[in-house]
Design a protein around this motif. Structure first.
Motif, mmCIF file in Angstrom:
data_model
loop_
_atom_site.group_PDB
_atom_site.id
_atom_site.type_symbol
_atom_site.label_atom_id
_atom_site.label_comp_id
_atom_site.label_asym_id
_atom_site.label_seq_id
_atom_site.Cartn_x
_atom_site.Cartn_y
_atom_site.Cartn_z
ATOM 1 N N GLY A 1 -7.321 -27.346 -11.674
ATOM 2 C CA GLY A 1 -7.086 -26.067 -11.009
ATOM 3 C C GLY A 1 -6.105 -26.191 -9.872
ATOM 4 N N VAL A 2 -6.157 -27.324 -9.145
ATOM 5 C CA VAL A 2 -5.191 -27.622 -8.085
ATOM 6 C C VAL A 2 -4.609 -29.004 -8.386
ATOM 7 C CG1 VAL A 2 -4.832 -27.918 -5.612
ATOM 8 C CG2 VAL A 2 -6.529 -26.280 -6.417
ATOM 9 N N PHE A 3 -3.293 -29.112 -8.358
ATOM 10 C CA PHE A 3 -2.592 -30.348 -8.703
ATOM 11 C C PHE A 3 -2.452 -31.208 -7.448
ATOM 12 C CE2 PHE A 3 1.546 -32.590 -9.613
ATOM 13 C CZ PHE A 3 1.077 -33.361 -10.670
ATOM 14 N N LEU A 4 -3.209 -32.305 -7.389
ATOM 15 C CA LEU A 4 -3.252 -33.163 -6.209
ATOM 16 C C LEU A 4 -3.149 -34.628 -6.643
ATOM 17 C CD1 LEU A 4 -6.273 -31.333 -4.558
ATOM 18 C CD2 LEU A 4 -3.894 -31.117 -3.847
ATOM 19 N N PRO A 5 -1.960 -35.049 -7.087
ATOM 20 C CA PRO A 5 -1.836 -36.395 -7.681
ATOM 21 C C PRO A 5 -2.234 -37.531 -6.756
ATOM 22 C CG PRO A 5 0.327 -35.410 -7.285
ATOM 23 C CD PRO A 5 -0.680 -34.329 -7.092
ATOM 24 N N GLY A 6 -2.039 -37.375 -5.433
ATOM 25 C CA GLY A 6 -2.388 -38.461 -4.512
ATOM 26 C C GLY A 6 -3.845 -38.851 -4.599
ATOM 27 N N ALA A 7 -4.715 -37.855 -4.753
ATOM 28 C CA ALA A 7 -6.146 -38.118 -4.874
ATOM 29 C C ALA A 7 -6.568 -38.257 -6.327
ATOM 30 C CB ALA A 7 -6.938 -36.999 -4.209
ATOM 31 N N GLN A 8 -6.016 -37.428 -7.200
ATOM 32 C CA GLN A 8 -6.484 -37.391 -8.587
ATOM 33 C C GLN A 8 -6.149 -38.662 -9.362
ATOM 34 O OE1 GLN A 8 -4.640 -33.658 -9.419
ATOM 35 N NE2 GLN A 8 -6.473 -32.474 -8.942
ATOM 36 N N MET A 9 -4.993 -39.280 -9.090
ATOM 37 C CA MET A 9 -4.666 -40.514 -9.799
ATOM 38 C C MET A 9 -5.656 -41.625 -9.452
ATOM 39 S SD MET A 9 -2.334 -40.149 -11.991
ATOM 40 C CE MET A 9 -2.131 -41.893 -12.352
ATOM 41 N N LEU A 10 -6.103 -41.661 -8.203
ATOM 42 C CA LEU A 10 -7.111 -42.637 -7.804
ATOM 43 C C LEU A 10 -8.427 -42.365 -8.527
ATOM 44 C CD1 LEU A 10 -7.758 -45.015 -5.871
ATOM 45 C CD2 LEU A 10 -8.473 -43.321 -4.205
ATOM 46 N N LEU A 11 -8.776 -41.093 -8.646
ATOM 47 C CA LEU A 11 -10.044 -40.737 -9.284
ATOM 48 C C LEU A 11 -10.002 -40.956 -10.792
ATOM 49 C CD1 LEU A 11 -10.885 -37.544 -7.223
ATOM 50 C CD2 LEU A 11 -12.069 -39.731 -7.146
ATOM 51 N N PHE A 12 -8.849 -40.776 -11.425
ATOM 52 C CA PHE A 12 -8.726 -41.071 -12.851
ATOM 53 C C PHE A 12 -9.062 -42.530 -13.144
ATOM 54 C CE2 PHE A 12 -5.543 -37.422 -13.343
ATOM 55 C CZ PHE A 12 -6.406 -36.642 -14.099
ATOM 56 N N ALA A 13 -8.891 -43.376 -12.127
ATOM 57 C CA ALA A 13 -9.121 -44.816 -12.299
ATOM 58 C C ALA A 13 -10.443 -45.267 -11.701
ATOM 59 C CB ALA A 13 -7.969 -45.591 -11.671
ATOM 60 N N SER A 14 -11.350 -44.337 -11.457
ATOM 61 C CA SER A 14 -12.641 -44.698 -10.878
ATOM 62 C C SER A 14 -13.774 -44.188 -11.753
ATOM 63 C CB SER A 14 -12.784 -44.108 -9.468
ATOM 64 O OG SER A 14 -13.225 -42.759 -9.531
ATOM 65 N N ILE A 15 -14.979 -44.631 -11.453
ATOM 66 C CA ILE A 15 -16.151 -44.220 -12.220
ATOM 67 C C ILE A 15 -16.461 -42.739 -12.008
ATOM 68 C CG2 ILE A 15 -18.004 -44.680 -10.551
ATOM 69 C CD1 ILE A 15 -17.925 -45.890 -14.193
ATOM 70 N N ASP A 16 -15.832 -42.132 -11.002
ATOM 71 C CA ASP A 16 -16.005 -40.697 -10.771
ATOM 72 C C ASP A 16 -15.574 -39.868 -11.974
ATOM 73 O OD1 ASP A 16 -16.936 -40.068 -7.964
ATOM 74 O OD2 ASP A 16 -15.364 -41.494 -7.547
ATOM 75 N N THR A 17 -14.655 -40.396 -12.774
ATOM 76 C CA THR A 17 -14.207 -39.678 -13.958
ATOM 77 C C THR A 17 -14.598 -40.426 -15.229
ATOM 78 O OG1 THR A 17 -12.021 -40.701 -13.784
ATOM 79 C CG2 THR A 17 -12.301 -38.536 -12.761
ATOM 80 N N ALA A 18 -15.764 -41.053 -15.209
ATOM 81 C CA ALA A 18 -16.262 -41.734 -16.402
ATOM 82 C C ALA A 18 -16.310 -40.764 -17.583
ATOM 83 C CB ALA A 18 -17.653 -42.296 -16.140
ATOM 84 N N ILE A 19 -15.815 -41.214 -18.706
ATOM 85 C CA ILE A 19 -15.844 -40.388 -19.911
ATOM 86 C C ILE A 19 -17.203 -40.562 -20.582
ATOM 87 C CG2 ILE A 19 -14.726 -39.883 -22.116
ATOM 88 C CD1 ILE A 19 -13.035 -39.334 -19.583
ATOM 89 N N VAL A 20 -17.829 -39.440 -20.944
ATOM 90 C CA VAL A 20 -19.160 -39.459 -21.546
ATOM 91 C C VAL A 20 -19.102 -38.833 -22.941
ATOM 92 C CG1 VAL A 20 -20.436 -39.480 -19.376
ATOM 93 C CG2 VAL A 20 -19.745 -37.296 -20.365
ATOM 94 N N PRO A 21 -20.069 -39.153 -23.809
ATOM 95 C CA PRO A 21 -20.006 -38.727 -25.219
ATOM 96 C C PRO A 21 -20.429 -37.273 -25.435
ATOM 97 C CG PRO A 21 -21.930 -40.112 -24.850
ATOM 98 C CD PRO A 21 -21.160 -40.118 -23.571
ATOM 99 N N LYS A 22 -19.520 -36.500 -25.980
ATOM 100 C CA LYS A 22 -19.807 -35.104 -26.291
ATOM 101 C C LYS A 22 -20.937 -34.982 -27.301
ATOM 102 C CE LYS A 22 -17.705 -30.932 -28.271
ATOM 103 N NZ LYS A 22 -16.467 -30.344 -28.850
ATOM 104 N N HIS A 23 -20.952 -35.864 -28.300
ATOM 105 C CA HIS A 23 -21.930 -35.739 -29.389
ATOM 106 C C HIS A 23 -23.368 -35.946 -28.915
ATOM 107 C CE1 HIS A 23 -21.230 -40.126 -29.382
ATOM 108 N NE2 HIS A 23 -22.408 -40.260 -29.959
#
Length: 567
Positions: free
Chosen positions: A153-175
């Motif tokens: 919703g808001v483009f904030l690469p300085g923070a979001q790139m760090l979060l993409f590489a942390s457990i905060d954005t762990a991918i979980v199984p849809k099924h």
């Protein structure tokens, strides 16, 4: 042959043997053998294994089970993980990720782009501690069977790139999670991920057992067969378990006074770690009618001898701090307010605030909340009690386990609380802005509100220039050191202690928080003395046979050369 020639030949022989011995050691270390069990101790048992809470203890376990699209290298820079490549699409204010092939969930199902879309749109944006801020209203477009475009919703690469590489954005199984209430599902107690280890068992109050993911997408990893995560809250038991080899690794909770005994143990490695950056704080509930008065908070700051506290509680291992900023990354402003030990000044401010001493010498009573399992925090609480009682403040110490402390602070059921706090701008935004006064232990539990701070943090959030970001944070720091929602005590040094035969680059943990997978950790093998019958030759390593042959050749060659010269 003359004596001096013999000496030269001997020295050359020793040199060659040393070189080959070093090669042998390096070869052994660069080719770790798989197998073995690593026992890790946590001083606090997790409430659950929800990877999105921000809790350090559950996060460590979750990091073994889950992956994110990216991961962090040693310099906190993103590198590929579940995504083999990525692009920042600045014009579109989006991110493009291409998933790697062949990744499987622990139940054998394949990872798909649908899992990524589901994770960001339905889980991360709603349940992660940072998700509501940095990934609110995220839309994920499926470009093809391996590619997704993530548009927050808001483009904030300085923070979001760090979060993409942390457990905060762990991918979980849809099924497994589609159509279920995430927080009420059994998934957060029996998680299934794509990481190097699989959840096997959780014996409440005792341990969690993780086993090797044989189908891990990083070929040959992990090396360990098993990780046992024990819960050891008593410091003396923790130290005894390390000394006895019953625990192989501890990264948090060791008393500083054990440093010298542990460092002198030949079977242990003791590592002083300043990662992740943490500070010890004394924090206030600003809705408390007494602590809402800034004069009282400043009086408490002057009443505390923080140098003495750091020296006694950490044996001088940790250094006093006056700022909320990580000094190694951002130099504080010279205009910050500092509070040197001055009990007379404290008493004057308390009188001015309208709290004179009574006939019993007391001004008022305040409860100090602290947790078990962190040895120096218990000592700090006692020291704070003594210092504040010297200026007429009666202190009642309430000691609880970490889970209870989180519940109490999330519901604002405390007066003052003592604990270590992670120093990161992406968290500090949530700690000090009015909009984050919510029932969450990792949000604004102080109920602190300053419109100028809110405005500055919103400026920081959208400022693309790193240097300008720092200037904004310095200005915030000046205000916080005057308003004092917390008193910074010292910069935390973590004692990481491991068995000497535990090797690999993953230890000490703490590149970002304590969320590093131990996929490269291994147990160094040692020759078994009982595996061979008595008197039977166990052979020599091939490297030494080669070294010996080379030495013989050199000696013969030098001898021939010297003989010819002599003749």
């Amino acid at each position: 042959m003359k004596p001096r020639y013999l000496i030269i030949v001997l020295l050359m022989s020793i040199l060659v043997i040393s070189i080959f011995a070093s090669i042998s050691v390096m070869a052994e270390e660069s080719n770790p053998k798989p197998g073995g069990t690593l026992t890790v101790a946590l001083v606090a048992e997790p409430k659950n294994l929800n990877p999105y809470t921000g809790a350090w203890h559950s996060g460590f376990v979750d990091a073994q089970i889950f992956n994110s699209l990216l991961e962090l290298d040693e310099n906190l820079q993103p590198r590929p993980s579940l995504a083999e490549s990525w692009k920042i699409l600045s014009d579109e204010k989006a991110y493009l990720f291409k998933l790697r092939e062949g990744v499987k969930w622990h139940d054998g199902e394949p990872l798909t782009v649908d899992d990524v879309k589901f994770s960001f749109e339905k889980i991360i944006s709603k349940y992660d501690i940072f998700g509501a801020l940095y990934f609110n209203n995220t839309v994920v477009e499926i470009v093809d069977s391996r590619t997704v475009k993530i548009k927050p919703g808001v483009f904030l690469p300085g923070a979001q790139m760090l979060l993409f590489a942390s457990i905060d954005t762990a991918i979980v199984p849809k099924h497994l999670l589609e159509g279920r209430d995430f927080l009420k599902s059994d998934f957060i107690n029996h998680p299934i991920g794509t990481g190097p280890f699989k959840f096997k068992e959780w014996v409440k109050g005792s341990y969690i057992e993780l086993v090797k993911n044989e189908d891990y997408w990083k070929t040959g990893k992990p090396y360990l067969d098993k990780i046992i995560v024990k819960f050891v809250t008593d410091p003396s038991t923790l130290v005894a378990s390390l000394q006895a080899g019953e625990v192989n690794y501890v990264f948090r909770g060791l008393p500083y006074e054990t440093y010298h005994s542990l460092v002198n143990n030949p079977n242990l490695d003791v590592i002083k770690s300043v990662r992740p950056p943490y500070k010890m704080f004394l924090s206030f509930n600003l809705k408390n009618p007494i602590l809402s008065n800034k004069l009282v908070r400043k009086a408490i700051a002057y009443a505390l001898n923080r140098t003495d506290i750091a020296k006694k509680a950490t044996l001088g291992i940790c250094s006093v701090t006056n700022t909320w900023l990580p000094e190694s990354e951002i130099t504080p402003s010279p205009n910050i307010k500092t509070y040197e030990y001055n009990p007379q000044k404290a008493e004057e401010l308390l009188d001015e605030a309208g709290y004179p001493k009574g006939s019993d010498g007391k001004r008022f009573t305040i409860e100090l909340l602290t947790r078990t399992g962190e040895a120096e925090e218990a000592e700090i609480a006692d020291l704070i009690k003594n210092y504040l009682e010297n200026v007429g403040i009666d202190i009642r110490i309430k000691r609880v386990d970490f889970g209870t402390l989180l519940d109490l602070t999330a519901n604002f059921n405390y007066d003052m609380v003592l604990w270590k706090s992670w120093i990161s701008t992406i968290w500090q935004y949530q700690q000090y802005t009015t909009e984050w006064i919510i029932h969450d232990p990792f949000a604004n539990i102080y109920q602190y509100s300053n419109p100028r701070v809110d405005d500055l943090f919103h400026q920081w959030l959208k400022e693309p220039d790193p240097e300008k970001q720092k200037e904004i944070l310095r200005e915030i720091d000046v205000i916080l050191t005057d308003d004092l929602p917390q008193i910074p005590l010292y910069n935390v040094v973590f004692l990481n202690v491991k068995s000497k035969n535990v090797k690999g680059p993953d230890i000490p943990v703490g590149k970002y928080v304590f969320w590093d997978a131990l996929e490269n950790t291994y147990i160094e093998s040692t020759p078994s003395q009982s595996s061979q019958p008595s008197g039977e030759s166990q052979g020599f390593p091939i490297e030494y046979i080669i070294a010996l042959a080379v030495v013989v050749i050199i000696v013969v060659a030098v001898g021939i050369l010297l003989y010819r010269r002599r003749g």
